[in-house]
Design an enzyme around this catalytic site. Structure first.
Site, PDB file in Angstrom:
ATOM      1  N   ASP A  37      12.784  35.016 -40.578  1.00 11.08           N
ATOM      2  CA  ASP A  37      12.962  36.067 -41.589  1.00 11.08           C
ATOM      3  C   ASP A  37      13.748  35.505 -42.761  1.00 11.08           C
ATOM      4  O   ASP A  37      14.974  35.444 -42.729  1.00 11.08           O
ATOM      5  CB  ASP A  37      13.718  37.250 -40.982  1.00 11.08           C
ATOM      6  CG  ASP A  37      12.829  38.065 -40.067  1.00 11.08           C
ATOM      7  OD1 ASP A  37      13.179  38.223 -38.894  1.00 11.08           O
ATOM      8  OD2 ASP A  37      11.773  38.521 -40.526  1.00 11.08           O
ATOM      9  N   HIS A  68       8.449  34.520 -42.870  1.00 10.92           N
ATOM     10  CA  HIS A  68       8.262  35.843 -43.475  1.00 10.92           C
ATOM     11  C   HIS A  68       9.113  35.841 -44.736  1.00 10.92           C
ATOM     12  O   HIS A  68      10.331  35.997 -44.674  1.00 10.92           O
ATOM     13  CB  HIS A  68       8.708  36.921 -42.480  1.00 10.92           C
ATOM     14  CG  HIS A  68       8.638  38.307 -43.025  1.00 10.92           C
ATOM     15  ND1 HIS A  68       9.197  39.376 -42.365  1.00 10.92           N
ATOM     16  CD2 HIS A  68       8.089  38.809 -44.150  1.00 10.92           C
ATOM     17  CE1 HIS A  68       8.988  40.482 -43.060  1.00 10.92           C
ATOM     18  NE2 HIS A  68       8.309  40.172 -44.146  1.00 10.92           N
ATOM     19  N   GLY A 144      14.982  43.793 -44.220  1.00 11.28           N
ATOM     20  CA  GLY A 144      16.331  43.355 -44.582  1.00 11.28           C
ATOM     21  C   GLY A 144      17.257  43.203 -43.407  1.00 11.28           C
ATOM     22  O   GLY A 144      18.177  42.380 -43.447  1.00 11.28           O
ATOM     23  N   GLY A 146      17.781  43.520 -38.837  1.00 10.47           N
ATOM     24  CA  GLY A 146      17.281  43.793 -37.504  1.00 10.47           C
ATOM     25  C   GLY A 146      17.948  45.041 -36.955  1.00 10.47           C
ATOM     26  O   GLY A 146      18.865  45.604 -37.561  1.00 10.47           O
ATOM     27  N   ASP A 179       6.301  44.537 -37.428  1.00  7.04           N
ATOM     28  CA  ASP A 179       7.642  43.958 -37.391  1.00  7.04           C
ATOM     29  C   ASP A 179       8.654  45.050 -37.712  1.00  7.04           C
ATOM     30  O   ASP A 179       8.605  45.651 -38.777  1.00  7.04           O
ATOM     31  CB  ASP A 179       7.713  42.839 -38.435  1.00  7.04           C
ATOM     32  CG  ASP A 179       9.088  42.211 -38.541  1.00  7.04           C
ATOM     33  OD1 ASP A 179       9.237  41.258 -39.321  1.00  7.04           O
ATOM     34  OD2 ASP A 179      10.022  42.676 -37.864  1.00  7.04           O
ATOM     35  N   GLY A 180       9.531  45.300 -36.713  1.00  4.47           N
ATOM     36  CA  GLY A 180      10.625  46.229 -36.964  1.00  4.47           C
ATOM     37  C   GLY A 180      10.714  47.311 -35.918  1.00  4.47           C
ATOM     38  O   GLY A 180       9.813  48.147 -35.835  1.00  4.47           O
TER      39      GLY A 180
HETATM   40  C1  DX5 Z   1      13.449  43.222 -41.081  1.00  8.28           C
HETATM   41  C2  DX5 Z   1      13.340  42.135 -40.056  1.00  8.28           C
HETATM   42  C3  DX5 Z   1      13.398  42.734 -38.656  1.00  8.28           C
HETATM   43  C4  DX5 Z   1      13.318  41.704 -37.592  1.00  8.28           C
HETATM   44  C5  DX5 Z   1      13.043  42.370 -36.252  1.00  8.28           C
HETATM   45  O1  DX5 Z   1      13.445  42.639 -42.342  1.00  8.28           O
HETATM   46  O2  DX5 Z   1      12.103  41.443 -40.251  1.00  8.28           O
HETATM   47  O3  DX5 Z   1      12.325  43.637 -38.533  1.00  8.28           O
HETATM   48  O4  DX5 Z   1      12.331  40.808 -37.875  1.00  8.28           O
HETATM   49  O5  DX5 Z   1      14.205  43.047 -35.921  1.00  8.28           O
HETATM   50  P1  DX5 Z   1      14.219  44.156 -34.754  1.00  8.28           P
HETATM   51  O6  DX5 Z   1      13.202  43.747 -33.727  1.00  8.28           O
HETATM   52  O7  DX5 Z   1      15.622  44.112 -34.238  1.00  8.28           O
HETATM   53  O8  DX5 Z   1      13.857  45.435 -35.434  1.00  8.28           O
END
Ligand code: DX5
Length: 232
Positions: A37, A68, A144, A146, A179-180
């Site tokens: 990320d 990403h 931005g 996690g 993702d997220g």
């Molecule tokens: C947001 C990040 C998060 C990360 C995953 O910019 O890209 O989505 O990758 O984090 P989790 O799985 O903790 O939501």
């Protein structure tokens, strides 16, 4: 035929003082690729790592790396991330004035190109570049950080992108990534909606039974959801 389910860890939660060991542990836990990320503090309100950090981790696994790029100027930085060992670059629609040209540029660097959609961006934004990508990323959080809550309201968009990929005859060559907020309680409905590559960060690292259990469990739930449409 939809491409196989893949589990991709976000490295955001790792202990960066032991990055090499953490990447090797993710490899041993059975992940399919590693997502980096990359955040510039401009496109998103957070700042993470540059290409040199990724390059330092490259020797610790043979797994594919994808960057990403949550950055305002992906064209400027793309080559450095390919040189660092990323075989796929994901750029945001919202950061690209000339998205078609940016994706073509990534391909000239020898990487595969992919495109990401923030929650408010419609699926139609990628309608005319599906021939240039091997993956579409539908963000299920605002990028931005996690540990955020999964946005179930993104599932109609996941389904719409899946329908676009399938209608273009690209289901065997283009992945749909989310993702997220992906974890045991959300991955089934994301997969049922159409995702086949699932990025998880905090869900992997908070599993009391460890990384391998988390990866195995997430892959099993997603695979079952795709195969049998089990409830999310
Ligand atoms: C947001 C990040 C998060 C990360 C995953 O910019 O890209 O989505 O990758 O984090 P989790 O799985 O903790 O939501």
């Amino acid at each position: 035929m939809r491409r196989p389910v893949q589990i991709a860890p976000s490295v955001l939660p790792v202990d960066f003082s032991r990055l090499g060991d953490e990447i090797a542990a993710l490899d041993a836990a059975g992940v399919d690729l590693v997502q980096w990320d990359v955040m510039d503090g401009q496109f998103v309100p957070n700042l993470t790592f540059g290409p040199d950090v990724i390059a330092s981790a490259r020797r610790h696994t043979d797994l594919p790396f994808e960057a990403h790029l949550m950055v305002l100027t992906p064209d400027v930085m793309a080559a450095r991330y390919v040189e660092a060992g990323c075989s796929r670059l994901i750029v945001h629609v919202e950061a690209c004035t000339h998205l078609h040209r940016t994706l073509e540029h990534i391909r000239t660097l020898g990487a595969t190109a992919a495109v990401a959609l923030n929650p408010a961006t419609p699926a139609s934004a990628v309608a005319h570049v599906l021939d240039l990508v091997d993956l579409v990323l539908v963000m299920t959080v605002n990028p931005g950080f996690g540990g955020q809550r999964y946005l179930r309201t993104m599932e109609p968009k996941i389904a719409e992108v899946r329908a676009m990929i399938d209608a273009a005859g690209l289901s065997g060559t283009v992945d749909l990534e989310v993702d997220g907020g992906i974890g045991p309680d959300t991955i089934a409905s994301a997969a049922r909606a159409g995702a086949n590559v699932l990025v998880a960060g905090s869900a992997l690292f908070r599993d009391p039974e460890g990384l391998e259990h988390a990866v195995t469990e997430l892959r099993a739930i997603a695979t079952d959801a795709v195969a049998h449409g089990s409830p999310g």
